[in-house]
Design a protein around this motif. Structure first.
Motif, PDB file in Angstrom:
ATOM      1  N   ALA A  56     -21.582  83.472  -0.628  1.00 37.57           N
ATOM      2  CA  ALA A  56     -22.119  82.415  -1.699  1.00 37.57           C
ATOM      3  C   ALA A  56     -23.615  82.255  -0.986  1.00 37.57           C
ATOM      4  CB  ALA A  56     -21.282  81.423  -2.012  1.00 37.57           C
ATOM      5  N   VAL A  57     -24.269  81.507  -2.003  1.00 40.76           N
ATOM      6  CA  VAL A  57     -25.535  80.890  -1.559  1.00 40.76           C
ATOM      7  C   VAL A  57     -25.446  79.428  -1.752  1.00 40.76           C
ATOM      8  CG1 VAL A  57     -28.075  80.473  -2.050  1.00 40.76           C
ATOM      9  CG2 VAL A  57     -26.927  82.820  -2.218  1.00 40.76           C
ATOM     10  N   PRO A  58     -25.853  78.566  -0.828  1.00 41.26           N
ATOM     11  CA  PRO A  58     -25.559  77.078  -0.698  1.00 41.26           C
ATOM     12  C   PRO A  58     -26.325  76.553  -2.003  1.00 41.26           C
ATOM     13  CG  PRO A  58     -26.678  77.566   1.054  1.00 41.26           C
ATOM     14  CD  PRO A  58     -26.365  78.711   0.772  1.00 41.26           C
ATOM     15  N   SER A  59     -25.946  75.481  -2.339  1.00 42.42           N
ATOM     16  CA  SER A  59     -26.778  74.625  -3.527  1.00 42.42           C
ATOM     17  C   SER A  59     -28.187  74.358  -2.853  1.00 42.42           C
ATOM     18  CB  SER A  59     -26.028  73.459  -3.799  1.00 42.42           C
ATOM     19  OG  SER A  59     -26.696  72.594  -4.586  1.00 42.42           O
ATOM     20  N   ASP A  60     -29.018  74.170  -3.900  1.00 39.52           N
ATOM     21  CA  ASP A  60     -30.530  73.980  -3.182  1.00 39.52           C
ATOM     22  C   ASP A  60     -30.678  72.465  -3.415  1.00 39.52           C
ATOM     23  OD1 ASP A  60     -30.407  73.395  -6.159  1.00 39.52           O
ATOM     24  OD2 ASP A  60     -32.253  74.671  -6.557  1.00 39.52           O
ATOM     25  N   LYS A  61     -29.660  71.744  -3.539  1.00 37.85           N
ATOM     26  CA  LYS A  61     -29.459  70.272  -3.836  1.00 37.85           C
ATOM     27  C   LYS A  61     -29.261  69.542  -2.451  1.00 37.85           C
ATOM     28  CE  LYS A  61     -27.856  69.380  -8.460  1.00 37.85           C
ATOM     29  NZ  LYS A  61     -27.739  70.915  -8.983  1.00 37.85           N
ATOM     30  N   ASP A  62     -30.041  68.650  -1.965  1.00 43.49           N
ATOM     31  CA  ASP A  62     -30.099  68.198  -0.488  1.00 43.49           C
ATOM     32  C   ASP A  62     -28.716  67.252  -0.739  1.00 43.49           C
ATOM     33  OD1 ASP A  62     -30.983  67.297   2.040  1.00 43.49           O
ATOM     34  OD2 ASP A  62     -31.093  65.455   1.050  1.00 43.49           O
ATOM     35  N   PHE A  63     -27.913  67.268   0.466  1.00 46.72           N
ATOM     36  CA  PHE A  63     -26.663  66.504   0.510  1.00 46.72           C
ATOM     37  C   PHE A  63     -26.973  65.019   0.265  1.00 46.72           C
ATOM     38  CE2 PHE A  63     -23.941  63.839   3.193  1.00 46.72           C
ATOM     39  CZ  PHE A  63     -22.796  63.863   2.266  1.00 46.72           C
ATOM     40  N   GLY A  64     -28.106  64.507   0.880  1.00 41.90           N
ATOM     41  CA  GLY A  64     -28.566  63.106   0.729  1.00 41.90           C
ATOM     42  C   GLY A  64     -28.871  62.677  -0.736  1.00 41.90           C
ATOM     43  N   SER A  65     -29.087  63.576  -1.712  1.00 45.48           N
ATOM     44  CA  SER A  65     -29.803  63.239  -2.802  1.00 45.48           C
ATOM     45  C   SER A  65     -28.354  63.113  -3.855  1.00 45.48           C
ATOM     46  CB  SER A  65     -30.492  64.302  -3.205  1.00 45.48           C
ATOM     47  OG  SER A  65     -29.993  65.448  -3.654  1.00 45.48           O
ATOM     48  N   LEU A  66     -27.053  63.636  -3.459  1.00 50.97           N
ATOM     49  CA  LEU A  66     -25.993  63.934  -4.347  1.00 50.97           C
ATOM     50  C   LEU A  66     -25.531  62.461  -4.651  1.00 50.97           C
ATOM     51  CD1 LEU A  66     -24.168  66.938  -2.622  1.00 50.97           C
ATOM     52  CD2 LEU A  66     -25.597  66.884  -4.731  1.00 50.97           C
ATOM     53  N   ALA A  67     -25.070  62.202  -5.929  1.00 47.01           N
ATOM     54  CA  ALA A  67     -24.205  61.076  -6.192  1.00 47.01           C
ATOM     55  C   ALA A  67     -22.902  61.326  -6.184  1.00 47.01           C
ATOM     56  CB  ALA A  67     -24.510  60.719  -7.921  1.00 47.01           C
ATOM     57  N   LEU A  68     -22.174  60.958  -5.108  1.00 51.00           N
ATOM     58  CA  LEU A  68     -21.211  61.120  -4.254  1.00 51.00           C
ATOM     59  C   LEU A  68     -19.975  60.352  -5.271  1.00 51.00           C
ATOM     60  CD1 LEU A  68     -21.728  61.365  -0.551  1.00 51.00           C
ATOM     61  CD2 LEU A  68     -21.570  63.339  -2.194  1.00 51.00           C
ATOM     62  N   ALA A  69     -18.808  60.850  -5.560  1.00 46.81           N
ATOM     63  CA  ALA A  69     -17.743  60.417  -5.944  1.00 46.81           C
ATOM     64  C   ALA A  69     -16.703  60.179  -5.162  1.00 46.81           C
ATOM     65  CB  ALA A  69     -17.362  60.915  -7.436  1.00 46.81           C
ATOM     66  N   ALA A  70     -15.607  59.358  -5.358  1.00 44.18           N
ATOM     67  CA  ALA A  70     -14.391  59.421  -4.220  1.00 44.18           C
ATOM     68  C   ALA A  70     -14.016  60.914  -4.128  1.00 44.18           C
ATOM     69  CB  ALA A  70     -13.365  58.628  -4.927  1.00 44.18           C
ATOM     70  N   PRO A  71     -13.901  61.278  -3.024  1.00 45.03           N
ATOM     71  CA  PRO A  71     -13.439  62.876  -2.887  1.00 45.03           C
ATOM     72  C   PRO A  71     -11.987  63.066  -3.532  1.00 45.03           C
ATOM     73  CG  PRO A  71     -13.122  61.747  -0.763  1.00 45.03           C
ATOM     74  CD  PRO A  71     -13.802  60.746  -1.679  1.00 45.03           C
ATOM     75  N   ILE A  72     -11.266  62.226  -3.776  1.00 41.72           N
ATOM     76  CA  ILE A  72      -9.868  62.550  -4.311  1.00 41.72           C
ATOM     77  C   ILE A  72      -9.470  61.200  -5.095  1.00 41.72           C
ATOM     78  CG2 ILE A  72      -8.666  61.416  -2.276  1.00 41.72           C
ATOM     79  CD1 ILE A  72      -6.449  63.539  -2.831  1.00 41.72           C
ATOM     80  N   ASP A  73      -8.776  61.476  -6.267  1.00 39.81           N
ATOM     81  CA  ASP A  73      -8.441  60.396  -6.993  1.00 39.81           C
ATOM     82  C   ASP A  73      -6.822  60.017  -6.428  1.00 39.81           C
ATOM     83  OD1 ASP A  73     -10.634  59.989  -8.668  1.00 39.81           O
ATOM     84  OD2 ASP A  73      -9.770  61.758 -10.158  1.00 39.81           O
ATOM     85  N   ALA A  74      -6.737  59.236  -5.487  1.00 35.20           N
ATOM     86  CA  ALA A  74      -5.417  59.040  -4.822  1.00 35.20           C
ATOM     87  C   ALA A  74      -4.666  58.236  -5.935  1.00 35.20           C
ATOM     88  CB  ALA A  74      -5.635  57.956  -3.534  1.00 35.20           C
ATOM     89  N   PRO A  75      -3.307  58.789  -6.083  1.00 38.86           N
ATOM     90  CA  PRO A  75      -2.499  58.011  -7.116  1.00 38.86           C
ATOM     91  C   PRO A  75      -2.096  56.523  -6.531  1.00 38.86           C
ATOM     92  CG  PRO A  75      -1.506  59.879  -6.152  1.00 38.86           C
ATOM     93  CD  PRO A  75      -2.908  60.065  -5.843  1.00 38.86           C
ATOM     94  N   GLU A  76      -1.873  56.800  -5.091  1.00 37.60           N
ATOM     95  CA  GLU A  76      -1.643  55.516  -4.425  1.00 37.60           C
ATOM     96  C   GLU A  76      -2.177  55.552  -3.049  1.00 37.60           C
ATOM     97  OE1 GLU A  76       3.093  54.759  -5.950  1.00 37.60           O
ATOM     98  OE2 GLU A  76       2.719  55.439  -3.973  1.00 37.60           O
ATOM     99  N   VAL A  77      -2.663  54.182  -2.624  1.00 36.44           N
ATOM    100  CA  VAL A  77      -3.098  54.038  -1.221  1.00 36.44           C
ATOM    101  C   VAL A  77      -2.408  53.038  -0.821  1.00 36.44           C
ATOM    102  CG1 VAL A  77      -5.367  53.440   0.012  1.00 36.44           C
ATOM    103  CG2 VAL A  77      -5.672  54.500  -1.944  1.00 36.44           C
TER     104      VAL A  77
END
Length: 291
Positions: A56-77
């Protein structure tokens, strides 16, 4: 290899993030869907990801420009307490009204066979990178607690590592140990992210550097670092006690305790920016706001 989620339009996109910060969008909708796919294919999560991004070809989006969300919706922490000597010292200081040479029941907790474990948050109370963490309105002594966090499957297996911020009210916890839930759990009192380091790519979780920086009005007012090598208990030990006679949901997150405590005279203020960095995982950044 790390797994991230970012916001694109109205959607949240799951992606693989290489150590060179190349971003490869993945077809799965969330992290646990990816884990279950790997289970069906009879391979590790890392192998499943490598299959998906091969050629696959990586995204042309720069990692630093991404609007990051929580990597997982943890049901419990969940969280472990008094797992580092520095944490024990801080709890003793709180419980005795500021004595530096004090001994309390926290010494017993630190040395006991059974670890301290408590419910910290749910998905609805947890924010991701860039989100606001709330300051409790009835506390005047609040701090972040930077922690290595374990991402677990329903069987108690460690499938990844992320960063957790266990926001805490030192005055409420120090007033009475039975007030622990109020000192730990309220709206937006927990953050996790920015990525999940796959367990297969974590060489040694006891050789990680955790750094916490706090900025106020653009000026750095706190910076401290420590090593996960100072952890008194083994990670598998903490997981085993959490899983004992309990239900673990897929994607449960377990915070493993803090080894960094800001100076005793410090308390967070609205507008403070909190940065927590852990080797090989990334930097979790949040802003403190009034509840």
């Amino acid at each position: 290899m790390r797994i991230i989620r970012f916001v694109e339009g109205d959607a949240r996109v799951l992606a693989a993030l290489t150590d060179e910060n190349q971003v490869y969008p993945l077809p799965d909708s969330d992290f646990m869907t990816l884990v279950r796919r790997a289970d069906r294919e009879g391979c590790s999560v890392l192998e499943a990801v490598n299959r998906q991004i091969a050629g696959a070809v990586p995204s042309d989006k720069d990692f630093g420009s991404l609007a990051l969300a929580a990597p997982i919706d943890a049901p419990e922490v969940w969280a472990a307490g008094v797992t580092y000597l520095r944490s024990k010292e801080a709890r003793n200081y709180e419980a005795t009204g500021g004595r530096l040479d004090a001994s309390t029941f926290y010494d017993k907790v630190y040395d006991a066979e059974r670890p301290e474990l408590f419910m910290k948050s749910t998905a609805a109370r947890t924010v991701g990178p860039g989100g606001d963490v709330c300051l409790r309105s009835d506390s005047s002594w609040q701090v972040p607690e930077p922690e290595l966090a374990l991402v677990l499957d329903g069987g108690g297996g460690i499938i990844g590592y992320t960063i957790g911020n266990d926001m805490s009210c030192r005055d409420i916890e120090g007033e009475n140990p039975l007030y622990l839930p109020q000192a730990k759990i309220w709206r937006q009192s927990c953050s996790i992210g920015p990525a999940i380091r796959l367990a297969d790519t974590m060489s040694d979780p006891y050789k990680l550097t955790i750094t916490c920086r706090i900025f106020r009005d653009g000026e750095k007012v706190v910076e401290e670092s420590a090593s996960t090598g100072q952890l008194k208990r083994k990670l598998d030990e903490l997981v085993a006690y959490l899983a004992k006679d309990n239900i673990l949901f897929d994607g449960t997150v377990l915070l493993t305790g803090t080894c960094i405590v800001p100076p005793n005279q410090f308390t967070l203020a609205p507008g403070d920016r909190i940065e927590i960095d852990i080797t090989g995982i990334g930097t979790l950044t949040n802003t403190a706001v009034s509840a």
